[in-house]
Structures are given as structure tokens and as C-alpha cells.
Design a protein around this motif. Sequence first.
Motif, PDB file in Angstrom:
ATOM      1  N   VAL A 184      -1.590  -7.180 -11.113  1.00 23.01           N
ATOM      2  CA  VAL A 184      -0.135  -7.125 -10.980  1.00 23.01           C
ATOM      3  C   VAL A 184       0.163  -6.594  -9.589  1.00 23.01           C
ATOM      4  CG1 VAL A 184       2.032  -6.276 -11.937  1.00 23.01           C
ATOM      5  CG2 VAL A 184       0.060  -6.631 -13.447  1.00 23.01           C
ATOM      6  N   THR A 185       0.825  -7.396  -8.766  1.00 22.49           N
ATOM      7  CA  THR A 185       1.055  -6.997  -7.381  1.00 22.49           C
ATOM      8  C   THR A 185       2.532  -6.888  -7.030  1.00 22.49           C
ATOM      9  OG1 THR A 185       0.544  -7.510  -5.061  1.00 22.49           O
ATOM     10  CG2 THR A 185       0.964  -9.376  -6.493  1.00 22.49           C
ATOM     11  N   ASP A 186       2.826  -5.901  -6.238  1.00 26.38           N
ATOM     12  CA  ASP A 186       4.151  -5.699  -5.643  1.00 26.38           C
ATOM     13  C   ASP A 186       4.149  -6.461  -4.325  1.00 26.38           C
ATOM     14  OD1 ASP A 186       6.364  -4.758  -4.228  1.00 26.38           O
ATOM     15  OD2 ASP A 186       6.097  -2.690  -4.837  1.00 26.38           O
ATOM     16  N   VAL A 243       6.260  -3.215 -11.706  1.00 30.67           N
ATOM     17  CA  VAL A 243       4.797  -3.288 -11.664  1.00 30.67           C
ATOM     18  C   VAL A 243       4.210  -2.226 -12.582  1.00 30.67           C
ATOM     19  CG1 VAL A 243       2.760  -2.869 -10.218  1.00 30.67           C
ATOM     20  CG2 VAL A 243       4.601  -4.334  -9.387  1.00 30.67           C
ATOM     21  N   ARG A 244       4.722  -1.007 -12.465  1.00 31.45           N
ATOM     22  CA  ARG A 244       4.212   0.098 -13.289  1.00 31.45           C
ATOM     23  C   ARG A 244       4.456  -0.154 -14.776  1.00 31.45           C
ATOM     24  NH1 ARG A 244       6.956   4.043 -15.401  1.00 31.45           N
ATOM     25  NH2 ARG A 244       8.741   3.717 -14.002  1.00 31.45           N
ATOM     26  N   LEU A 245       5.675  -0.585 -15.135  1.00 27.37           N
ATOM     27  CA  LEU A 245       5.997  -0.807 -16.544  1.00 27.37           C
ATOM     28  C   LEU A 245       5.126  -1.901 -17.156  1.00 27.37           C
ATOM     29  CD1 LEU A 245       9.907  -0.615 -16.466  1.00 27.37           C
ATOM     30  CD2 LEU A 245       8.325   1.067 -17.456  1.00 27.37           C
ATOM     31  N   LEU A 246       4.940  -2.996 -16.410  1.00 28.54           N
ATOM     32  CA  LEU A 246       4.117  -4.080 -16.945  1.00 28.54           C
ATOM     33  C   LEU A 246       2.667  -3.639 -17.094  1.00 28.54           C
ATOM     34  CD1 LEU A 246       3.862  -6.964 -17.923  1.00 28.54           C
ATOM     35  CD2 LEU A 246       3.513  -7.677 -15.546  1.00 28.54           C
ATOM     36  N   ALA A 247       2.152  -2.938 -16.103  1.00 27.57           N
ATOM     37  CA  ALA A 247       0.768  -2.467 -16.186  1.00 27.57           C
ATOM     38  C   ALA A 247       0.573  -1.554 -17.389  1.00 27.57           C
ATOM     39  CB  ALA A 247       0.381  -1.747 -14.894  1.00 27.57           C
ATOM     40  N   GLU A 292      -3.282  -2.611 -10.535  1.00 35.52           N
ATOM     41  CA  GLU A 292      -1.998  -2.576  -9.834  1.00 35.52           C
ATOM     42  C   GLU A 292      -2.268  -2.537  -8.337  1.00 35.52           C
ATOM     43  OE1 GLU A 292       0.929   0.399 -11.415  1.00 35.52           O
ATOM     44  OE2 GLU A 292      -0.745   0.855 -12.775  1.00 35.52           O
ATOM     45  N   THR A 293      -1.548  -3.341  -7.581  1.00 39.04           N
ATOM     46  CA  THR A 293      -1.749  -3.345  -6.138  1.00 39.04           C
ATOM     47  C   THR A 293      -0.455  -3.739  -5.443  1.00 39.04           C
ATOM     48  OG1 THR A 293      -3.259  -4.083  -4.392  1.00 39.04           O
ATOM     49  CG2 THR A 293      -2.579  -5.731  -6.020  1.00 39.04           C
ATOM     50  N   ARG A 294      -0.487  -3.785  -4.121  1.00 38.58           N
ATOM     51  CA  ARG A 294       0.712  -4.136  -3.371  1.00 38.58           C
ATOM     52  C   ARG A 294       0.327  -4.778  -2.048  1.00 38.58           C
ATOM     53  NH1 ARG A 294       3.292   1.351  -0.596  1.00 38.58           N
ATOM     54  NH2 ARG A 294       1.460   1.948   0.629  1.00 38.58           N
ATOM     55  N   GLN A 295       1.309  -5.489  -1.481  1.00 36.46           N
ATOM     56  CA  GLN A 295       1.143  -6.068  -0.149  1.00 36.46           C
ATOM     57  C   GLN A 295       2.379  -5.754   0.697  1.00 36.46           C
ATOM     58  OE1 GLN A 295       0.252 -10.258  -0.432  1.00 36.46           O
ATOM     59  NE2 GLN A 295      -1.864  -9.876  -0.956  1.00 36.46           N
ATOM     60  N   PRO A 296       2.171  -5.376   1.947  1.00 36.65           N
ATOM     61  CA  PRO A 296       0.873  -5.014   2.535  1.00 36.65           C
ATOM     62  C   PRO A 296       0.431  -3.638   2.049  1.00 36.65           C
ATOM     63  CG  PRO A 296       2.609  -4.629   4.127  1.00 36.65           C
ATOM     64  CD  PRO A 296       3.274  -5.259   2.930  1.00 36.65           C
ATOM     65  N   GLY A 297      -0.859  -3.366   2.142  1.00 36.16           N
ATOM     66  CA  GLY A 297      -1.341  -2.028   1.839  1.00 36.16           C
ATOM     67  C   GLY A 297      -2.319  -1.910   0.706  1.00 36.16           C
ATOM     68  N   GLY A 298      -2.782  -3.030   0.119  1.00 39.52           N
ATOM     69  CA  GLY A 298      -3.682  -2.945  -1.015  1.00 39.52           C
ATOM     70  C   GLY A 298      -5.142  -2.740  -0.657  1.00 39.52           C
ATOM     71  N   THR A 299      -5.453  -2.633   0.626  1.00 35.89           N
ATOM     72  CA  THR A 299      -6.803  -2.354   1.111  1.00 35.89           C
ATOM     73  C   THR A 299      -6.705  -1.328   2.238  1.00 35.89           C
ATOM     74  OG1 THR A 299      -6.722  -4.080   2.807  1.00 35.89           O
ATOM     75  CG2 THR A 299      -7.519  -4.734   0.620  1.00 35.89           C
ATOM     76  N   GLU A 300      -7.846  -0.836   2.686  1.00 31.66           N
ATOM     77  CA  GLU A 300      -7.833   0.105   3.810  1.00 31.66           C
ATOM     78  C   GLU A 300      -7.250  -0.558   5.053  1.00 31.66           C
ATOM     79  OE1 GLU A 300     -10.885   2.852   6.512  1.00 31.66           O
ATOM     80  OE2 GLU A 300     -11.607   1.882   4.667  1.00 31.66           O
ATOM     81  N   LEU A 301      -7.674  -1.795   5.315  1.00 33.67           N
ATOM     82  CA  LEU A 301      -7.105  -2.528   6.446  1.00 33.67           C
ATOM     83  C   LEU A 301      -5.621  -2.768   6.222  1.00 33.67           C
ATOM     84  CD1 LEU A 301      -7.306  -4.171   9.069  1.00 33.67           C
ATOM     85  CD2 LEU A 301      -8.018  -6.138   7.676  1.00 33.67           C
ATOM     86  N   GLY A 302      -5.257  -3.142   5.011  1.00 27.91           N
ATOM     87  CA  GLY A 302      -3.857  -3.397   4.698  1.00 27.91           C
ATOM     88  C   GLY A 302      -2.971  -2.194   4.904  1.00 27.91           C
ATOM     89  N   ALA A 303      -3.483  -1.003   4.582  1.00 28.32           N
ATOM     90  CA  ALA A 303      -2.703   0.216   4.779  1.00 28.32           C
ATOM     91  C   ALA A 303      -2.420   0.435   6.263  1.00 28.32           C
ATOM     92  CB  ALA A 303      -3.449   1.411   4.192  1.00 28.32           C
ATOM     93  N   ARG A 304      -3.414   0.138   7.094  1.00 28.95           N
ATOM     94  CA  ARG A 304      -3.205   0.283   8.546  1.00 28.95           C
ATOM     95  C   ARG A 304      -2.214  -0.757   9.056  1.00 28.95           C
ATOM     96  NH1 ARG A 304      -9.456   1.216  10.691  1.00 28.95           N
ATOM     97  NH2 ARG A 304      -9.876   3.102   9.450  1.00 28.95           N
ATOM     98  N   LEU A 305      -2.342  -1.977   8.552  1.00 28.66           N
ATOM     99  CA  LEU A 305      -1.408  -3.032   8.962  1.00 28.66           C
ATOM    100  C   LEU A 305      -0.001  -2.723   8.485  1.00 28.66           C
ATOM    101  CD1 LEU A 305      -3.613  -6.168   8.236  1.00 28.66           C
ATOM    102  CD2 LEU A 305      -2.972  -5.279  10.489  1.00 28.66           C
ATOM    103  N   ARG A 306       0.123  -2.167   7.290  1.00 31.38           N
ATOM    104  CA  ARG A 306       1.442  -1.809   6.758  1.00 31.38           C
ATOM    105  C   ARG A 306       2.135  -0.808   7.670  1.00 31.38           C
ATOM    106  NH1 ARG A 306       3.790  -1.944   1.681  1.00 31.38           N
ATOM    107  NH2 ARG A 306       5.473  -0.430   1.379  1.00 31.38           N
ATOM    108  N   ASP A 307       1.389   0.200   8.083  1.00 35.09           N
ATOM    109  CA  ASP A 307       1.978   1.211   8.965  1.00 35.09           C
ATOM    110  C   ASP A 307       2.370   0.595  10.304  1.00 35.09           C
ATOM    111  OD1 ASP A 307       2.546   4.091   9.507  1.00 35.09           O
ATOM    112  OD2 ASP A 307       1.063   3.763  11.082  1.00 35.09           O
ATOM    113  N   LEU A 308       1.532  -0.301  10.804  1.00 32.05           N
ATOM    114  CA  LEU A 308       1.799  -0.938  12.093  1.00 32.05           C
ATOM    115  C   LEU A 308       3.026  -1.837  12.031  1.00 32.05           C
ATOM    116  CD1 LEU A 308       0.881  -1.666  15.006  1.00 32.05           C
ATOM    117  CD2 LEU A 308      -0.501  -3.479  13.981  1.00 32.05           C
ATOM    118  N   PHE A 343       5.376  -9.586  -8.381  1.00 34.65           N
ATOM    119  CA  PHE A 343       6.800  -9.256  -8.372  1.00 34.65           C
ATOM    120  C   PHE A 343       7.314  -9.405  -6.958  1.00 34.65           C
ATOM    121  CE2 PHE A 343       5.574  -7.318 -12.328  1.00 34.65           C
ATOM    122  CZ  PHE A 343       6.689  -7.482 -13.140  1.00 34.65           C
ATOM    123  N   GLU A 344       8.375 -10.199  -6.805  1.00 31.25           N
ATOM    124  CA  GLU A 344       8.975 -10.452  -5.510  1.00 31.25           C
ATOM    125  C   GLU A 344      10.467 -10.110  -5.557  1.00 31.25           C
ATOM    126  OE1 GLU A 344       7.417 -11.158  -2.859  1.00 31.25           O
ATOM    127  OE2 GLU A 344       5.790 -12.599  -3.163  1.00 31.25           O
TER     128      GLU A 344
END
Length: 212
Positions: A95-97, A24-28, A40-56, A12-13
Motif C-alpha cells: 500500500v503506497t502513498d 494508507v494507515r487505515l487500509l494497512a 506500507e510505503t510512500r513515494q518519494p522516500g520509500g528507500t534510503e535513496l528515495g529519502a535523499r531525493l525527497r529532501d532534495l 493512494f493518489e
Amino acid sequence: MATPQTGLFVAFEGGDGAGKSTQVRLLAETLRRGGLDVLETRQPGGTELGARLRDLVLHGDHVSPRAEALLYATDKAQHVDTVIAPALEAGRVVVTDRYIDSAIAYQGAGRDLGSREVADIQLWAVDGLVPNLTVVLDVGAGTGRSRRGDVHDRLEAEGDDFHEVVRKHFLALAEAEPDRYLIVDATLAPDEIHARVVARLRATGVALEVGA
């Protein structure tokens, strides 16, 4: 890398405030009722590294446009290698956000870094993996801003001109590949948007049964 045929990949973009997380939630939920194994996942933030990058990248100090684009590519590389590709190979539905089109629209067009250049970087980062279906939730900059309220991250805080450039690029990406994209008016009721997404999945011939 081609999308593994044993799984289904939906992204979903759209602009900020378009309602991607809701869809994302409804489709899942719908796919799970149909007996499918959904991630269900998202970018950025779908991994531990991604969560740190998202905050940064969204809440930290100033990040230059080129550094911003590369940080998003880093997030996607880690996300695909460790989460998305293994799930698809196991036959799951992902399904990714947000996915690579967000970087192409925000950094390539919005930051004026060049959509082709940013697309090349993003596609390299994900080893060429693209979704079976990308749903673009189309929302005007003013509507998106009103939905977001008073709290904004670094990108959300950009002006309406920036967000309109991003919006137009999402639409251009979708219009260039209509077989792989679905554009939906994000001002419709969430259930109506969801119904259109489900109808499109049923019509694509994907070898997975979409639950009712």
C-alpha cells in the motif's frame, strides 16, 4: 512487468492535503487484521535513496521542471526494484502513498511538461508495474491548502491554479480507466472513505480476503 498475481498493489493518489497517509494507515490496519502481510510505503522516500531525493526535490534549492520529473522517476525505479516488486513477488500486499500518477499529474500537467511524455518516463522507470487499484482522493485546492496549514514544501507552495490543474488531471486519469481506479471525495470522514475503499477491494474479485 505485470503485477505479480501472488500479491496485491494499492496506491493512494490525490492532491496535497487529501488525507492519503491516513488512508494508507487505515487500509494497512484492516488488511493486517484479516491476516495479510502488508507493506506500507510512500513515494518519494520509500528507500534510503528515495529519502535523499525527497529532501532534495521537495525541500532543496530550485529544481528545474524536467530535472524534477527525472528525480521522481529515479526514486520510483529504485523503489520498485528494491522494495515493491520483491514484496509483491513474495505474496505481500503493498500500500503506497503516491505512485506514478503523481508525477504524471504534477510534472506532466502541473509543470506542463506533457502528461504522455512524463507517463512514458515513469512507466519505463517502474518497468510497467501498475497497481491493482489506485484510489484518487479528490480534494479542491482551497481545501487542501487549509488542511496543510502554514508549512509547505516546494510543490505545496504552488498556487491554487497549479493545484487545480493537478486535481483535474488525477480525475482524468481515473475516469479513463474506471476498472482500475476509485475516486473518493476526500472531504468525507476518514472512516467513510476507508469503508468505500474496502468495499471496492471486496468487489474487484482480487484473490485476497479483505478483513472487516
